[in-house]
Design an enzyme around this catalytic site. Sequence first.
Site, PDB file in Angstrom:
ATOM      1  N   CYS A   5      -5.567  -3.026   2.611  1.00  0.00           N
ATOM      2  CA  CYS A   5      -5.306  -2.982   4.059  1.00  0.00           C
ATOM      3  C   CYS A   5      -6.594  -3.035   4.878  1.00  0.00           C
ATOM      4  CB  CYS A   5      -4.470  -1.745   4.406  1.00  0.00           C
ATOM      5  SG  CYS A   5      -3.618  -1.876   6.003  1.00  0.00           S
ATOM      6  N   GLU A  21       0.827  -1.206   0.000  1.00  0.00           N
ATOM      7  CA  GLU A  21       0.000   0.000   0.000  1.00  0.00           C
ATOM      8  C   GLU A  21       0.867   1.264   0.000  1.00  0.00           C
ATOM      9  OE1 GLU A  21      -3.478   1.862   2.944  1.00  0.00           O
ATOM     10  OE2 GLU A  21      -2.120   0.318   3.688  1.00  0.00           O
ATOM     11  N   LYS A  31      -9.368   2.593  -2.034  1.00  0.00           N
ATOM     12  CA  LYS A  31      -9.604   2.106  -0.664  1.00  0.00           C
ATOM     13  C   LYS A  31     -10.977   2.570  -0.186  1.00  0.00           C
ATOM     14  CE  LYS A  31      -7.013   1.630   3.688  1.00  0.00           C
ATOM     15  NZ  LYS A  31      -5.748   2.014   4.360  1.00  0.00           N
TER      16      LYS A  31
END
Length: 552
Positions: free
Chosen positions: A149, A45, A113
């Site tokens: 994540c 990331e 994200k």
Amino acid sequence: MTDRFRLTIGQLNATVGDLPGNAAKAREAWATAKEAGADMLALPEMFITGYQTQDLVLKPAFTEQAVAAIQGVGAACSDGPAIGIGGPWREGDKLYNAYWIFKDGKLVARILKHHLPFKQLFDELRLFDSGPISGPYPVGEARIGSPICEDSWYPDVAETLAETGAEILIVPNGSPYHREKLDLRMGHMVGRVVETGLPLVYVNLVGGQDDQLYDGASFVLNPGGRKVVQLPAFEEAITTVDFTRTDEGWQAEPGEMAKQPDAWEQDYHAMMLGLREYLRKSGFSKVVLGMSGGIDSALVATIAADAIGPENVRCVMLPSEYTSQASLDDAADCANRLGTRLDTVRIDGARDAVSDALAHLMEGTSPDTTEENIQSRLRGVMLMALSNKFGEMLLTTGNKSEVAVGYATIYGDMAGGYNPIKDLYKTRVFETCRWRNANRRPWMKGPEGEVIPPQIISKPPSAELRPDQKDEDSLPPYEVLDTILEGLVEKDLALKDLVEQGFDAETVRHVEKLLYISEWKRYQAAPGPRISTKAFWLDRRYPLVNRWRDEL
């Protein structure tokens, strides 16, 4: 012919703001993946920018250059495997944490994200906008889903990916370390695998950034939750994993299974790596610290020797008439065992000069902590002078117990650029010294054996700022103090909870008072590696002025 998918995992160390350096690392890893015959290279990331960027990512010029760097990597990585790399993406007035996938020099997908962490040390909800849940993207024979994540800590993103055709989950992460983090991650990732029935690849950053450590420890889980690949903690690693399509879906072939360290080794490695990285990324190669003959400075000197080599560590003894011969001997013994330089600078003359200069204003008063603090601040002045003159970063040596209750002198022993043991309670300092004496690992640059003299570990702690001084003159025994602090800081317990555990009410009140009135000192304290879930600064943010006290 059996369908196969070959993935190269790049568990690498990015530096915040070093766009050219991070891009070069990405291209080198891609060349390794190409040589391995991989279908795809997966990087962590926000790799192009480093992580966490904090408010740096809000500067339009930085974001524009980061996007250009990603596009440059994507264009350069043609005629070979696809590459997945994390970085920002701005669309109109929206800013996203994104995962970019390129193939043959062209953008194949851009994943945004969805879940933005905002608890503990994270501020992503303030920095980024939440993107829609993205679908899978094709690479070779497989369809890949990439929860970024935090997206993998909740069921919805992975379930949506599975429902829309994803066959393998590749999760890019910038997941910071805290004690026992691997078990926590594993529990969440096994949950995603069980829910979706898909194999999962966890790709994590490694290295240090300010107070945060990224421990790598990337892994691969097969359907059912069985771990078949485990990369080492705290070290860069590139490995290639083969997946085979079976009647039950894709399965990863067993690969590297690096042994994971226990909690004591994890913490020590984190503190050592935090210091090594902070120095390297700040441009320092040498350190200086005050060596008192006590356990805290002995541990800091040992961590420094392990981080950058004993030859790059200068220890300085700064005695007064209150310094015992035992402390002088212990400091010399520890420096000799470590192989570090040890200099001596007496503070008596300077202290007397300051006392004489202030005598006409302090006439008629009795000596108290003021005179003690003058000694500590003079030590800070002398150590900072050496730091400035020789380009050696000054390390501070206060443990978490002292930092919590303000048992340190602002602009004195708190002076310095980094504190390796800032998040380590005093009782853990003792045990960590014993652990290091019994263990040496290849990643340590210091010597083997009992590097911290046993008498330093066994003697009662003392600041030695007045005759026969002991820490317990001002504080509860550290076994009591640390348990109370763990209750107040780590668990946010009420005073009544601690009293019910058997602690004296006045002692608990006193510790709480010291904790709150020392916030202003912590605000000015040097950074240090985060190894718990309640490290001072981003994990625990309190007002400097605070009149509230708990009631019993």
